[in-house]
Design an enzyme around this catalytic site. Structure first.
Site, PDB file in Angstrom:
ATOM      1  N   ARG A   5       0.863  -1.302   0.068  1.00  0.00           N
ATOM      2  CA  ARG A   5       0.086   0.080  -0.016  1.00  0.00           C
ATOM      3  C   ARG A   5       0.877   1.260  -0.040  1.00  0.00           C
ATOM      4  NH1 ARG A   5      -1.348   1.874   4.426  1.00  0.00           N
ATOM      5  NH2 ARG A   5      -1.842  -0.072   5.454  1.00  0.00           N
ATOM      6  N   ASP A  45      -6.756  18.725 -15.637  1.00  0.00           N
ATOM      7  CA  ASP A  45      -6.996  17.339 -15.811  1.00  0.00           C
ATOM      8  C   ASP A  45      -6.625  16.869 -17.547  1.00  0.00           C
ATOM      9  OD1 ASP A  45      -8.304  14.835 -16.823  1.00  0.00           O
ATOM     10  OD2 ASP A  45      -9.909  15.191 -15.388  1.00  0.00           O
ATOM     11  N   TYR A  99     -15.990  17.303 -16.344  1.00  0.00           N
ATOM     12  CA  TYR A  99     -16.389  15.879 -16.087  1.00  0.00           C
ATOM     13  C   TYR A  99     -17.340  15.759 -14.900  1.00  0.00           C
ATOM     14  CZ  TYR A  99     -16.068  10.996 -14.753  1.00  0.00           C
ATOM     15  OH  TYR A  99     -16.249   9.756 -14.386  1.00  0.00           O
ATOM     16  N   LYS A 124      -8.058   5.665 -19.420  1.00  0.00           N
ATOM     17  CA  LYS A 124      -8.503   6.047 -20.854  1.00  0.00           C
ATOM     18  C   LYS A 124      -7.137   5.781 -21.710  1.00  0.00           C
ATOM     19  CE  LYS A 124     -12.421   7.117 -19.170  1.00  0.00           C
ATOM     20  NZ  LYS A 124     -12.262   7.818 -17.835  1.00  0.00           N
TER      21      LYS A 124
END
Ligand SMILES: Cc1ncc(COP(=O)(O)O)c(C=O)c1O
Length: 392
Positions: free
Chosen positions: A46, A171, A99, A196
């Site tokens: 982690r 972004d 978005y 993406k």
């Protein structure tokens, strides 16, 4: 080193122990220590993991900075930035076209905790300046935007935001570092839905935060470990694999997007095409200045009814109907019924989102097949209309 060379070589030497050309997937939760508290750079996955560390090194290199933190989704990455940099009473300025998941995260999660969200047309200099004040901590933009592919002047926005002491987050999901380098335009933080184009094959969910300054990334890195929304080593490895063809894929996506945009613009059933590469796109000049290509996304408004749009998007051969974008396989989406369905019709209209808007993510198939698929669909709509006219 040029961009494509960096996607293949940056942070990715052959594995020293074995010579393995491609680094293995360090599919482990924990690491054996030499003595209590003494380890070889990794203690628990982690906190850090060699596969994730390699991916972070490549992503930082591609955006031209030193620091990266990878997360289990784009929204987890965004949330870490917001949680790290906004305290109750702080303000954030966002554009009208943002978005939907970012909008929801801000308005349903952070706004109830005392964050003030100011949504303005950031392209309107007077409105943008009026929204900035001493409490503005962050300005958050996308460019090109989703789904209308508006283009914002990143350098001008950074100048205004910095004059008020605010950090600018860009972004860069739609453009990717291949077509746009926000840090060279003044951005302080870049976020990605790695899901993406960066990963590129529609086979994982992942996000990333990039920063130039150690002081900016430090609280984000802290949250990466403290809140634990980290990706699996396997997903990091898949992204490392996808990145190696980023330049090839982006060139093909852009070539296909251009062909599709031009074919749509010439069709009588198309009211309007949104593609920054078209000379009549309002953001064309800015895009030509701040990007090295116009990206791979195209949206258009069909001159017709919602039912015709539904028939069109549901019947394509190569454009699969689905949310998301940026994969090698083409996707088609009807924002009014899919990604933006949660926004009431009036609000959608106010945002300039027509109910007949269709969003396309042309993949890496051949452009002739993609164009033919779309033109055939539009011709079918026209033929069905004529049939109805004849029977009435
Ligand atoms: C521009 C943009 N930013 C962020 C996100 C969120 O990323 P993820 O779906 O990986 O959480 C998306 C998802 O569609 C997006 O399109």
């Amino acid at each position: 080193m040029e961009f494509s060379t960096r996607t293949i070589h940056a942070g990715q030497p052959s594995e020293p122990g074995t010579g393995s050309l491609i680094a293995p997937i360090f599919q482990t939760s924990t690491f054996e220590q030499d003595a209590p508290g003494s380890h070889r750079g990794f203690d628990y996955s982690r906190t850090n993991n060699p596969t994730r560390a390699r991916l972070e090194a490549v992503l930082a290199d591609l955006e031209g900075v030193q620091h990266a933190a990878v997360f289990a989704s784009g929204l987890a990455a965004e949330n870490a930035v917001l949680q790290a940099w906004l305290k109750p009473g702080d303000e954030i300025v966002i554009p009208l076209d943002v978005y939907g998941g970012t909008y929801r995260l801000l308005n349903k999660v952070h706004q109830p905790n005392g964050i003030v969200v100011r949504q303005v047309d950031v392209a309107d200099t007077a409105a943008f300046e009026a929204a900035l004040n001493a409490r503005t901590r962050l300005v958050w933009i996308e460019s090109p935007t989703n789904p209308r592919l508006l283009v914002y002047d990143i350098a001008a926005i950074c100048r205004s935001a910095h004059a008020h002491g605010a950090l600018v987050v860009v972004d860069n999901t739609f453009a990717t570092p291949f077509f746009q380098q926000p840090f060279t335009l003044g951005a302080d933080i870049v976020v990605h839905s790695v899901t993406k184009y960066l990963a590129g094959h529609s086979d994982l969910i992942q996000g990333a935060v990039l920063a130039r300054d150690a002081g900016v990334v430090e609280p984000i890195k802290f949250l990466q470990n403290a809140t634990g929304a980290v990706p699996s080593p396997f997903d990091c490895w898949l992204t490392l694999r996808g990145l190696k063809t980023l330049e090839l894929r982006m060139l093909r996506h852009a070539e296909n997007a251009e062909a599709v945009a031009e074919a749509l613009a010439a069709h009588p059933l198309v009211r309007r095409v949104y593609f920054p590469g078209l000379a009549n796109h309002p953001g064309h000049a800015i895009a030509a200045r701040q990007m090295t290509g116009f990206g791979g996304m195209v949206s258009f408004e069909l001159e017709g009814t919602i039912d015709e749009v539904v028939a069109f998007v549901s019947g394509r051969r190569f454009f699969a109907l689905g949310e998301s974008l940026g994969g090698v396989k083409s996707l088609i989406c009807h924002p009014a019924r899919m990604t933006h369905a949660s926004i009431p019709p009036d609000a959608r209209a106010a945002l300039g989102l027509s109910d007949t808007l269709v969003r396309l993510s042309p993949g890496c198939e051949h452009r002739k097949d993609l164009v033919l698929d779309l033109v055939t669909g539009l011709d079918t709509v026209a033929a069905a209309r004529q049939q109805v006219a004849l029977t009435v």
